[in-house]
Motif scaffolding. Structure first.
Motif, short mmCIF file in Angstrom:
data_model
loop_
_atom_site.label_atom_id
_atom_site.label_comp_id
_atom_site.label_asym_id
_atom_site.label_seq_id
_atom_site.Cartn_x
_atom_site.Cartn_y
_atom_site.Cartn_z
N PHE A 1 0.86 -1.18 0.00
CA PHE A 1 0.00 0.00 0.00
C PHE A 1 0.89 1.23 0.00
N ALA A 2 0.63 2.17 -0.88
CA ALA A 2 1.42 3.39 -0.93
C ALA A 2 0.51 4.58 -0.69
N LEU A 3 0.99 5.51 0.13
CA LEU A 3 0.21 6.68 0.50
C LEU A 3 0.59 7.87 -0.36
N GLY A 4 -0.41 8.56 -0.88
CA GLY A 4 -0.19 9.81 -1.58
C GLY A 4 -0.55 10.98 -0.68
N LEU A 5 0.23 12.06 -0.78
CA LEU A 5 -0.09 13.31 -0.08
C LEU A 5 -0.27 13.11 1.43
N ALA B 1 8.83 2.71 5.48
CA ALA B 1 8.03 1.54 5.10
C ALA B 1 7.73 0.71 6.33
N VAL B 2 6.45 0.42 6.54
CA VAL B 2 5.98 -0.35 7.69
C VAL B 2 5.71 -1.77 7.22
N VAL B 3 6.37 -2.75 7.83
CA VAL B 3 6.22 -4.15 7.43
C VAL B 3 5.32 -4.85 8.44
N ILE B 4 4.23 -5.41 7.93
CA ILE B 4 3.27 -6.11 8.79
C ILE B 4 3.83 -7.47 9.19
N GLY C 1 12.80 16.02 6.48
CA GLY C 1 11.48 16.02 7.10
C GLY C 1 11.48 15.14 8.32
N ASN C 2 10.31 14.91 8.88
CA ASN C 2 10.16 14.09 10.07
C ASN C 2 8.83 13.36 10.00
N THR C 3 8.81 12.10 10.43
CA THR C 3 7.59 11.30 10.36
C THR C 3 6.46 11.88 11.22
N ILE D 1 3.22 -4.42 3.13
CA ILE D 1 4.03 -3.24 3.42
C ILE D 1 3.19 -1.99 3.20
N ILE D 2 3.35 -1.03 4.09
CA ILE D 2 2.71 0.28 3.94
C ILE D 2 3.80 1.31 3.73
N LEU D 3 3.80 1.97 2.57
CA LEU D 3 4.71 3.08 2.29
C LEU D 3 3.98 4.35 2.70
N THR D 4 4.52 5.07 3.67
CA THR D 4 3.75 6.07 4.40
C THR D 4 3.81 7.49 3.83
N GLY D 5 4.38 7.67 2.64
CA GLY D 5 4.42 8.99 2.03
C GLY D 5 5.73 9.71 2.26
N THR D 6 5.86 10.88 1.62
CA THR D 6 7.12 11.62 1.64
C THR D 6 6.88 13.09 1.94
N PRO D 7 7.82 13.76 2.62
CA PRO D 7 7.67 15.20 2.85
C PRO D 7 8.09 16.01 1.62
N GLU D 8 8.03 17.34 1.74
CA GLU D 8 8.39 18.20 0.62
C GLU D 8 9.89 18.14 0.35
N GLY D 9 10.27 18.66 -0.82
CA GLY D 9 11.68 18.72 -1.18
C GLY D 9 12.03 17.81 -2.34
#
Length: 246
Positions: free
Chosen positions: A47-51, A101-104, A184-186, A211-219
Motif C-alpha cells: 500500500f502506498a500513500l499519496g499526499l 516503510a511499515v512491514v506487517i 522532514g520528520n515522520t 508493506i505500507i509506504l507512508t508517504g514523503t515530505p516536501e523537497g
C-alpha cells in the motif's frame, strides 16, 4: 536487530547486521561490499500513500486529503540497496520519494489503533520514485507513474519494531550526489501509522509481509541519469541507488 536478505556466493541468505558487516545463518561474517542486497522482505500486498505530508501536498498545489489516499504497487517495482533504477527516455520529471516503510508481521482485520503496533514486524526505508510525466490525475495515480520496474528501491535493513522507540518521530533525508535535497520528520504525517493500519484493516485483511509506504515530505527534485541518490531515515538505515538510462 536489523536483518537483510542478500545474495552471496550464488545463494540467497537471511543475514543479520553486525558491527563487522553481515552475519550469515552459518555464522560466517561477510562485508557489505561482498554481497548483493535484495529487498529485506519479499513484499506481498504493498500500500502506498499519496499526499500524506501536508507540506508535500502544498508543494504540489493540492489540498491535504481528508482520508488516506492509497494505491497499490506490484512486486516488480522493488529492488534492493545499491541497485539501479531506470529513467524512461521520455521522462522530464522523475523524482525520488524518501518514505518510511511499515512491514506487517501477522494477519489481522478490523485492527484498532490502540493495537496497531502489535501487528508491525518492523520498519525499512523505501525510495518510491515517481515519473510525473505520466500523471493523469493525482487522485487516481496512473499505473505508469508508480509501478515501473526497478523504481522502488527498498532496504537495506528490516529493523525490528521493538528496536524503534517512536516511529512517529524519525528524521528523513535525501541526498543527491552529496547534496541534501529533502529533509522532514515522520511526526508530520497527516495519517499516522496506527490510523493507516486501522483504516486499511477496516475493509481488508492485512497479512505478514504486507508493506505500507507512508508517504514523503516536501523537497522533491528531478533526478538525472548518472545521479546517486541516498534516502535515509533515523535509526532505520541509508538506502543508495543510481539512475540509469532506459
Amino acid at each position: 536487530m536489523k536483518k537483510a536478505r542478500v545474495a552471496y556466493n550464488g545463494t540467497i541468505h537471511n543475514a543479520v547486521g553486525v558491527e563487522e558487516g553481515l552475519q550469515l545463518p552459518s555464522g560466517q561474517i561477510v562485508e557489505e561490499n561482498d554481497v548483493i542486497f535484495l529487498p529485506p522482505v519479499q513484499p506481498k500486498t504493498v500500500f502506498a500513500l499519496g499526499l500524506n505530508y501536508a507540506d508535500h501536498a502544498k508543494e504540489l498545489s493540492f489540498n491535504a486529503p481528508t482520508e488516506p489516499l492509497v494505491f497499490l504497487k506490484g512486486p516488480n517495482t522493488f529492488v534492493g540497496h545499491r541497485s539501479k533504477t531506470v529513467r524512461p527516455l521520455d521522462a522530464t520529471n522523475m523524482h525520488y520519494e524518501c518514505e518510511l516503510a511499515v512491514v506487517i508481521g501477522r494477519s489481522g482485520k478490523h485492527i484498532k489503533k490502540e493495537e496497531a503496533y502489535d501487528y508491525v514486524a518492523g520498519y525499512t526505508v523505501a525510495n518510491d520514485y515517481a515519473v510525473r510525466d505520466y500523471l493523469e490525475n493525482y487522485y487516481r495515480p496512473n499505473l505508469k507513474v508508480k509501478n515501473r520496474d526497478t523504481c522502488t528501491p527498498i532496504g537495506p535493513w528490516l529493523v525490528d519494531a521493538s528496536d524503534v522507540g517512536d516511529p512517529m518521530n524519525l528524521s528523513l533525508r535525501t541526498v543527491v550526489n552529496g547534496n541534501v535535497t529533502q529533509e522532514g520528520n515522520t511526526r508530520d504525517m497527516i495519517f499516522d501509522i496506527p490510523t493507516l493500519i486501522e483504516y486499511l484493516s477496516s475493509f481488508m485483511t492485512l497479512n505478514e509481509h504486507d508493506i505500507i509506504l507512508t508517504g514523503t515530505p516536501e523537497g522533491l527534485v528531478d533526478t538525472k541519469i548518472g545521479d546517486e541518490v541516498t534516502v535515509e531515515i533515523e535509526g532505520i538505515g541509508r538506502l543508495t541507488n543510481w539512475i540509469v538510462s532506459e
